[in-house]
Design a protein around this motif. Structure first.
Motif, PDB file in Angstrom:
ATOM      1  N   ASP A 149       0.617  -1.119   0.402  1.00 16.95           N
ATOM      2  CA  ASP A 149       0.161   0.267  -0.373  1.00 16.95           C
ATOM      3  C   ASP A 149       0.739   0.892   0.013  1.00 16.95           C
ATOM      4  O   ASP A 149       0.354   2.012   1.232  1.00 16.95           O
ATOM      5  N   SER A 197     -10.266   7.110  -5.258  1.00 14.32           N
ATOM      6  CA  SER A 197      -8.870   7.157  -5.056  1.00 14.32           C
ATOM      7  C   SER A 197      -7.392   6.717  -5.353  1.00 14.32           C
ATOM      8  O   SER A 197      -6.071   6.905  -5.826  1.00 14.32           O
ATOM      9  N   CYS A 198      -8.151   5.901  -7.054  1.00 14.73           N
ATOM     10  CA  CYS A 198      -6.679   5.448  -7.735  1.00 14.73           C
ATOM     11  C   CYS A 198      -6.049   7.117  -7.988  1.00 14.73           C
ATOM     12  O   CYS A 198      -7.073   7.787  -8.958  1.00 14.73           O
ATOM     13  N   LYS A 215      -3.263   1.543  -2.973  1.00 19.26           N
ATOM     14  CA  LYS A 215      -4.303   2.560  -2.876  1.00 19.26           C
ATOM     15  C   LYS A 215      -5.264   1.379  -2.330  1.00 19.26           C
ATOM     16  O   LYS A 215      -6.442   1.797  -2.252  1.00 19.26           O
TER      17      LYS A 215
END
Ligand code: SF4
Ligand code: FES
Lengths: 229, 253
Positions: free
Chosen positions: B86, B164-165, B232
């Motif tokens: 992440d 959120s990409c 993400k």
């Protein structure tokens, strides 16, 4: 127009692989149900009747070409998809260390599928071909409930009883099948859009259960013959 | 507590002069790197050394260095964005590496992301997919009241997760099929979940998928490598949603 542009799109091709896969999965359940009669009746009558029914019933006769078509679509479109995937990465990585959330089978579906295909050819040659086309000395004619039929049980049981090699090939083929299904099952639903965050873990679990039933069920047959005969 | 110092690391990196030239790996030695150094700072130090030695510095992409622009597309030790979960490469730190280790750095490899130089790849394929439908058409005018259109909490959350990409391309890099489905699905499902985006949902799904196919990305086989490597944490559930949107749109044709 719809069909041609659909079947050329990445998702369209995958949907064909998924739908044919789902169809083949239903077939596997029927096939397993019939085959399990092998180990529940040592006289072979039950299996012979089931095999006779499968060979003569008109509804099944219609399904046979559909099944063949299912295999052809599944294999053909997988090859198309796999070749285009190969071309999407012309240069390989020197080192690769990524984890897939789908696990080992998800990465190796084409390999597993090819193994299954090799097994399928041997399998069709050994049983279906002999029962329906070429005939075999082991397939003598018998009478059950006043009806004449071929002794399919004799052919199947003899092969499993006498050939450890065949039984081992069979078990390996079925293990590949089980691994293939453990990914293929949930993946098929995913590709036709029937998945979300809630169903993801459920479908993955059902996939494992389904794969275990199919693999376990088919493996039980040669194991039964090897142990008890 | 002071950060540990990595006395020596070997950096094996892909060098390629231009799009058409043949590339190869070169190995460089870097000494005395603090584990508190970010990965890109280590690259800066290495480049500084190279410049002092009169050599050509390594070309690599970077911009915000805070995990929001998605430009830092490095494939480190076999994983896009390197050995941490992440995070983007710019958020990766040297504490994830051991003293004496050889670190392999490669460019993203995919037909749709051709190499420009060294570690820099051309990722405008993503922009072209977005131009094909990753937007909402509205007339200009007064700003509408944001709360005038009701959106359910679940939809808002799911749309926000997909939104959120950052378009970093790690999903393509990680995928064995070099498929862009996670990226495309994030955009499609983000917009399809909101009332403003629903209007054009069918057209959007069709044109973005068509563009994705045209640009030479591979076909998704649901391995989930993308979601495992996405900085993400975008879920492949979005891909199921994209498949659904696409199928419904196609069936209506
Ligand atoms: S889905 Fe994730 S990995 Fe793919 S481009 Fe977006 S942020 Fe990057
Ligand atoms: S440099 Fe912007 S995300 Fe890494």
């Amino acid at each position: 127009m719809f069909m041609s542009s659909f079947m050329k799109s990445s998702i369209g091709r995958k949907v064909l692989v998924s739908l044919s896969g789902l169809f083949l999965m239903v077939f596997l359940l029927v096939h397993l149900a019939v085959n399990l009669t092998l180990i529940f009746d040592d006289t072979g009558d039950l299996f012979n009747q089931a095999a006779h029914f499968m060979a003569t019933n008109p509804a099944i006769k219609i399904m046979e070409p559909a099944l063949a078509l299912g295999f052809v679509i599944h294999i053909l479109y997988t090859i198309i998809v796999t070749v285009s995937n190969y071309m999407a990465r012309p240069a390989r990585y020197d080192k690769r260390n990524s984890k897939e959330t789908g696990g080992w089978p998800s990465r190796n579906m084409f390999f597993l599928g090819s193994t299954i295909l090799v097994f399928l050819v041997i399998h069709v040659w050994n049983f279906f071909w002999k029962m329906r086309v070429s005939g075999d000395p082991l397939l003598d004619h018998i009478m059950i409930d006043g009806e004449q039929m071929e002794n399919s049980y004799n052919l199947v049981a003899t092969l499993f009883k006498t050939s450890y090699i065949y039984s081992s090939i069979y078990i390996l083929g079925v293990i590949s099948l089980g691994l293939h299904l453990s990914h293929g099952f949930w993946s098929a639903f995913h590709t036709i859009g029937l998945n979300n965050d809630v169903w993801m873990p459920r479908l993955r679990n059902i996939a494992v259960v389904y794969a275990a039933i199919i693999a376990g069920g088919f493996i039980a047959i040669p194991v039964y013959f090897m142990i008890f005969f | 507590m002071a950060d540990k110092i990595l006395k020596q690391i070997k950096v094996k990196v892909w060098r390629q002069k231009g799009p058409k030239t043949k590339g190869k790996f070169e190995t460089y030695i870097v000494n005395d790197i603090s584990t508190g150094t970010s990965f890109l700072e280590m690259m800066d130090i290495l480049n500084d050394n190279l410049i002092r030695e009169g050599k050509e510095p390594i070309a690599f992409d970077h911009d915000c260095r805070e995990g929001i622009c998605g430009v830092c597309s490095l494939y480190v030790n076999g994983r896009p964005h390197g050995p941490d979960d992440d995070v983007t490469t710019c958020q990766l730190h040297m504490r994830k590496f051991k003293d004496g280790e050889t670190i392999t750095i490669e460019p993203y490899r995919s037909k749709a992301f051709p190499i420009i130089k060294d570690l820099i790849v051309e990722r405008n394929a993503f922009d072209r997919i977005l131009q094909a439908g990753g937007y909402i058409s509205i007339n200009t005018g007064g700003v509408p009241d944001g709360n005038a259109i009701p959106v359910s909490y679940d939809d808002a959350e799911a749309a926000m997760d997909a939104a959120s990409c950052i378009g970093c391309g790690a999903c393509v890099a990680a995928c064995k099929n070099a498929s862009a489905m996670l990226f495309v699905s994030a955009k499609v499902s983000h917009l399809a979940r909101l009332p403003q985006g629903k209007v054009e949902a069918a057209r959007r799904a069709k044109s973005m998928v068509a563009k994705m196919d045209e640009l030479g990305f591979g076909n998704c086989t649901n391995t989930g490598a993308c979601e495992a490597e996405c900085p993400k944490g975008i879920s492949i559930s979005n891909i199921a949603k994209l498949n659904r949107e696409y199928l419904c749109a196609k069936i209506k044709d």
